[in-house]
Write a protein that holds these residues in place. Structure first.
Motif, PDB file in Angstrom:
ATOM      1  N   ALA A  27      -5.854   6.999  -8.801  1.00  0.00           N
ATOM      2  CA  ALA A  27      -4.867   5.868  -8.435  1.00  0.00           C
ATOM      3  C   ALA A  27      -5.451   5.204  -9.755  1.00  0.00           C
ATOM      4  CB  ALA A  27      -5.984   5.987  -7.377  1.00  0.00           C
ATOM      5  N   ALA A  28      -6.227   5.252 -10.325  1.00  0.00           N
ATOM      6  CA  ALA A  28      -6.095   4.458 -11.517  1.00  0.00           C
ATOM      7  C   ALA A  28      -4.989   4.719 -13.016  1.00  0.00           C
ATOM      8  CB  ALA A  28      -7.860   4.783 -11.780  1.00  0.00           C
ATOM      9  N   LEU A  61      -3.443   4.049  -0.694  1.00  0.00           N
ATOM     10  CA  LEU A  61      -3.666   3.210  -2.155  1.00  0.00           C
ATOM     11  C   LEU A  61      -3.084   1.924  -2.268  1.00  0.00           C
ATOM     12  CD1 LEU A  61      -2.373   6.698  -4.114  1.00  0.00           C
ATOM     13  CD2 LEU A  61      -5.195   5.507  -3.269  1.00  0.00           C
ATOM     14  N   SER A  62      -3.634   0.579  -2.355  1.00  0.00           N
ATOM     15  CA  SER A  62      -3.537  -0.433  -3.044  1.00  0.00           C
ATOM     16  C   SER A  62      -2.820  -0.708  -4.034  1.00  0.00           C
ATOM     17  CB  SER A  62      -3.908  -1.291  -2.447  1.00  0.00           C
ATOM     18  OG  SER A  62      -5.418  -1.378  -3.119  1.00  0.00           O
ATOM     19  N   GLN A  81       1.050  -1.325  -0.197  1.00  0.00           N
ATOM     20  CA  GLN A  81       0.128   0.101   0.100  1.00  0.00           C
ATOM     21  C   GLN A  81       0.368   1.490   0.000  1.00  0.00           C
ATOM     22  OE1 GLN A  81      -2.416   1.027   3.944  1.00  0.00           O
ATOM     23  NE2 GLN A  81       0.012   0.498   4.934  1.00  0.00           N
ATOM     24  N   PRO A 122      -9.122   9.065  -7.161  1.00  0.00           N
ATOM     25  CA  PRO A 122      -9.893   8.069  -7.477  1.00  0.00           C
ATOM     26  C   PRO A 122      -9.285   7.847  -9.377  1.00  0.00           C
ATOM     27  CG  PRO A 122     -11.369   8.835  -6.930  1.00  0.00           C
ATOM     28  CD  PRO A 122     -10.451   9.911  -6.306  1.00  0.00           C
ATOM     29  N   THR A 152      -2.263  -3.734  -6.769  1.00  0.00           N
ATOM     30  CA  THR A 152      -3.371  -4.200  -7.434  1.00  0.00           C
ATOM     31  C   THR A 152      -2.964  -5.674  -8.018  1.00  0.00           C
ATOM     32  OG1 THR A 152      -4.013  -3.070  -9.088  1.00  0.00           O
ATOM     33  CG2 THR A 152      -5.504  -2.895  -7.537  1.00  0.00           C
ATOM     34  N   GLY A 193      -1.956   2.290 -11.641  1.00  0.00           N
ATOM     35  CA  GLY A 193      -2.215   1.457 -11.485  1.00  0.00           C
ATOM     36  C   GLY A 193      -2.501   0.587  -9.854  1.00  0.00           C
ATOM     37  N   LEU A 194      -3.200   1.495  -8.865  1.00  0.00           N
ATOM     38  CA  LEU A 194      -3.379   1.905  -7.872  1.00  0.00           C
ATOM     39  C   LEU A 194      -4.753   1.829  -6.848  1.00  0.00           C
ATOM     40  CD1 LEU A 194       0.039   3.316  -5.865  1.00  0.00           C
ATOM     41  CD2 LEU A 194      -0.274   1.497  -5.992  1.00  0.00           C
ATOM     42  N   ALA A 195      -5.468   0.762  -6.487  1.00  0.00           N
ATOM     43  CA  ALA A 195      -6.831   1.109  -6.128  1.00  0.00           C
ATOM     44  C   ALA A 195      -6.828   1.751  -4.591  1.00  0.00           C
ATOM     45  CB  ALA A 195      -7.527  -0.060  -6.213  1.00  0.00           C
ATOM     46  N   VAL A 196      -8.227   2.906  -4.673  1.00  0.00           N
ATOM     47  CA  VAL A 196      -7.991   3.484  -2.828  1.00  0.00           C
ATOM     48  C   VAL A 196      -8.568   2.288  -2.228  1.00  0.00           C
ATOM     49  CG1 VAL A 196      -9.248   5.031  -2.404  1.00  0.00           C
ATOM     50  CG2 VAL A 196      -8.283   5.664  -4.610  1.00  0.00           C
ATOM     51  N   ALA A 197      -7.668   2.277  -0.908  1.00  0.00           N
ATOM     52  CA  ALA A 197      -7.826   1.666  -0.220  1.00  0.00           C
ATOM     53  C   ALA A 197      -9.397   1.991   1.040  1.00  0.00           C
ATOM     54  CB  ALA A 197      -7.250   0.213  -0.167  1.00  0.00           C
TER      55      ALA A 197
END
Length: 209
Positions: free
Chosen positions: A185-186, A206-207, A142, A182, A209, A189-193
């Motif tokens: 992150a997209a 931000l995790s 993360q 959002p 993926t 290549g990360l996702a909002v955790a």
């Protein structure tokens, strides 16, 4: 990037930040140094979010790295300033004097990458900074990133450090609103955790993926 004036600010010289549109703000050196001038609530919350081996990009004097190490969390700070790195090491925080975009130990194996104190805006390019953070993470890792609560969007400007006797060179910096998380992150290549308000400040997890 900050250069000698930043180093002198860490040594106690009163300095401020001037934007190219005329805005001036105090350089928050006391909060970076930790101790009495720090935002203790923010620091505790951020350190609590860091899981496993953690690398702090733009660690400054290393207050967050020192806290992590005291908790038994493997951690490393990275900063361009020789003064900052020396202060970090003197507080017990392992630190390297290096550009965050240069080769770093453990690339692809860090559990947490930390970007506090506005460092997502380094170079005026938050996408580049977050891509670099993503490169450093292991699968399932993360990135813990502080964003700005006072603006919307991304505000890129030229800024410089000044003191009563010195004017530093202009450099690019970005302030990044929490509303951008959002999309940013997209793009990297990360996702909002999660999004975590801490007083008047806010941090996003931000995790990878």
């Amino acid at each position: 990037m900050f250069g000698q004036l930043y180093d002198r600010a860490l040594d106690g010289e009163r300095c401020w930040v001037r934007h190219d549109d005329g805005r001036v703000r105090k350089l928050p050196v006391r909060s970076w140094l930790g101790g009495r001038g720090a935002d203790a609530r923010f620091d505790r919350a951020v350190v609590d979010m860091c899981e496993g081996p953690t690398i702090d990009l733009g660690c400054g004097p290393g207050r967050l790295v020192a806290d992590l190490v005291q908790r038994g969390v493997p951690a490393l700070g990275v900063d361009l300033s020789a003064t900052a790195v020396n202060l970090a090491r003197s507080s017990g925080a392992p630190a390297l004097r290096r550009d965050m975009f240069e080769p770093l130990p453990g690339t692809g194996r860090w559990q947490t990458v930390l970007l506090a104190d506005g460092n997502v805006g380094v170079g005026g390019d938050p996408r580049r900074v977050l891509r670099r953070a993503a490169e450093l993470l292991r699968d399932g890792g993360q990135c813990v990133v502080e964003f700005d609560t006072a603006i919307a969007g991304i505000d890129v400007s030229w800024v410089r450090l000044e003191s009563a006797r010195t004017i530093g060179p202009w450099f690019r910096w970005a302030s990044v609103g929490i509303d951008c998380v959002p999309a940013l992150a997209a793009q990297v290549g990360l996702a909002v955790a999660g999004v975590h308000p801490i007083g008047r400040r806010v941090v996003a997890s931000l995790s990878a993926t």
